[in-house]
Design an enzyme around this catalytic site. Structure first.
Site, short mmCIF file in Angstrom:
data_model
loop_
_atom_site.label_atom_id
_atom_site.label_comp_id
_atom_site.label_asym_id
_atom_site.label_seq_id
_atom_site.Cartn_x
_atom_site.Cartn_y
_atom_site.Cartn_z
N GLU A 21 0.78 -1.26 -0.33
CA GLU A 21 0.21 0.10 -0.16
C GLU A 21 0.57 1.12 0.35
O GLU A 21 0.86 2.42 1.11
CB GLU A 21 -1.26 -0.44 0.97
N GLU A 39 -5.50 -9.13 0.49
CA GLU A 39 -5.87 -8.69 1.34
C GLU A 39 -7.96 -8.39 1.37
O GLU A 39 -8.11 -7.58 1.11
CB GLU A 39 -5.29 -7.28 2.47
#
Ligand code: BGP
Length: 472
Positions: free
Chosen positions: A166, A368
């Site tokens: 991220e 995720e």
């Protein structure tokens, strides 16, 4: 009811990170990272004053966790190497850090689990942060050195590598929205960080390709990038200005990274729009050649919630940051109130279709996905003591259903890692919201205990089939 099937070779695993699980924050020669620095500076900023120090006791209990993963039918997990554990302040290998990860990877292999390794999960070493962190090009070079060392040391042990988790989050949380230390509200600095991380990613991929050519990596190894992606949605019957908000949100959050990892460049329309609003990026001669090396072998998509935007009501905010979009609250949104995130399982399908249409060559996995819930002990069965987390079963079932539909409709989607199979430390939220299929009892020395959802998951990983309500 609808019966859905996931392909036989579709994999299931666990997503986690070093700084959120390892603990042992200052043993084994580990240096302070930015989370330790912040915890030492201002423990009140963390839920219940639980700082970065303990993780979820993974270091002492990892073999127990591996047995749990196996029992649940998972075949892989992802963690991250902590830069602050592997290298010393001179950028040389810390022998104890090296030993730590060799042992961890060997134990994973001995348990029959594949370990995916990510190199950076929001955990800048403090001494590099003090030198300017991602705003300083020397830190970018230091990261490239760190990545090269990691490939050299563990290249024969690890097959799946990732440069960043991220990369959009630190620019947003630390530099633009003022949520995480150092609490800045500076759009230009946020985009400098985003740009420099893109260069760092590309330098790491280049180092990986060199290490592979030199025979230092496993023949079957591959490298990727993990980001949180969602196609931005807007209101029904959008205005042109709403669509412009979608373009820039998609441009900064998605296309920036997707173009980088598939084309080795950043989207020109986004760079132009940023420049037209006075944003100055630290572009150096030769950077285009570096970015061109940023192409990856596959992608990880973290998906928790959709992004809904609309035309902004103002050009700049109170801190003088340009505003390209404002949140749009969908009247039908279903919320996870603990986390304040909308639950919209179809977003995974829509992202799969976006990739299929716009980046058809790119293989990906859901790296995720999960549901964090506060006060889970309220759901504990009085007799058995087992947390009855039916909401989690529903959450995962519906996301897996849309994954199955995306695959059936041609998405190149090959696996699913759940965040976090075992409850872990969630940054400044610490242990407030629990994500696990497995409870960690903080009152009882981090003891692990299966929740109801664990037994459900075991069946799904065994059968690869799901029964869901039509269209759910
Ligand atoms: C992702 C991060 C993870 C994890 C997760 C859940 O953005 O990659 O590190 O923490 O979100 O979010 P949170 O822990 O903030 O509830």
């Amino acid at each position: 009811m609808e019966q859905l099937t996931l392909p036989k070779d579709f994999f299931f695993g666990a997503a986690m990170s070093g700084p959120q699980t390892e603990g042992e924050w200052k043993s084994g020669g580990k240096l302070e990272n930015l989370w330790d620095l912040w915890s030492n500076l201002e423990l009140d900023a963390f839920h219940n004053r639980v700082g970065s120090y303990g993780g979820n006791d993974f270091t002492r209990r990892h073999n127990e966790d591996f047995q749990i993963f196996k029992d649940l039918g998972l075949t892989s997990f992802r963690t991250s190497i902590q830069w602050s554990r592997l290298l010393d302040e001179d950028g040389n290998v810390n022998p104890e850090g090296e030993k730590y990860y060799h042992e961890l990877f060997a134990d994973a292999a001995a348990s029959g689990l594949e370990c995916f390794v990510n190199l950076y999960h929001f955990d800048m070493p403090a001494y590099l942060f003090r030198r300017g962190g991602w705003e300083n090009r020397e830190v970018v070079e230091a990261y490239a050195n760190y990545a090269a060392k990691a490939f050299e040391l563990f290249g024969k042990e690890i097959r799946c590598w990732f440069t960043f988790n991220e990369p959009i989050v630190e620019p947003d949380q630390r530099y633009q929205n003022g949520v995480w230390y150092p609490y800045l509200h500076n759009f230009n600095r946020a985009k400098v960080v985003q740009y420099n991380i893109s260069v760092a990613h590309s330098l790491a991929v280049a180092a990986y390709r060199r290490a592979k050519a030199a025979g230092l990596m496993r023949e079957d190894s591959r490298i990727g990038l993990i980001n949180c992606f969602t196609p931005p949605y807007t209101r029904e019957n959008p205005s042109e200005a709403d669509l412009e908000a979608v373009r820039m949100t998609d441009g900064i959050n998605n296309r920036w990274w997707l173009d980088l990892v598939t084309k080795g460049e950043l989207p020109a329309d986004v760079l132009d729009s940023l420049a037209s609003r006075g944003v100055e990026l630290p572009i150096r001669p030769g950077d285009a050649e570096i970015l061109a090396q940023g192409k990856v072998d596959w992608l990880g998509c973290n998906y928790y919630h959709p992004e809904r935007v609309q035309a902004p009501s103002r050009e700049v905010d109170e801190s003088g940051c340009p505003v390209f979009a404002e949140p749009y609250v969908w009247p039908e949104a279903k919320m996870n109130e603990s986390r304040g995130w909308e639950i919209y399982p179809k977003g995974i399908y829509d992202f799969g279709m976006k990739l299929k249409n716009e980046y058809p060559e790119l293989e990906f996995f859901v790296s995720e996905n999960g549901m964090g819930v506060e006060h889970e002990w309220d759901f504990r069965d009085a007799e058995t003591g087992v947390i009855q987390d039916d909401y989690r079963i529903e959450f995962v079932r519906e996301h897996l259903a849309w994954i199955a539909r995306a695959i059936a409709d041609g998405a190149n989607l090959v696996g699913y890692h759940y965040w976090a199979v075992v409850d872990n430390w969630s940054w400044s939220n610490a242990f407030k919201n629990r994500y696990g299929f497995v409870e960690v009892d903080l009152e009882d020395g981090y003891k692990r205990r299966l929740k109801k959802s664990a037994n459900w998951l075991r069946e799904v990983t065994k059968t690869h089939t799901l029964t869901v309500e039509e269209g759910k």
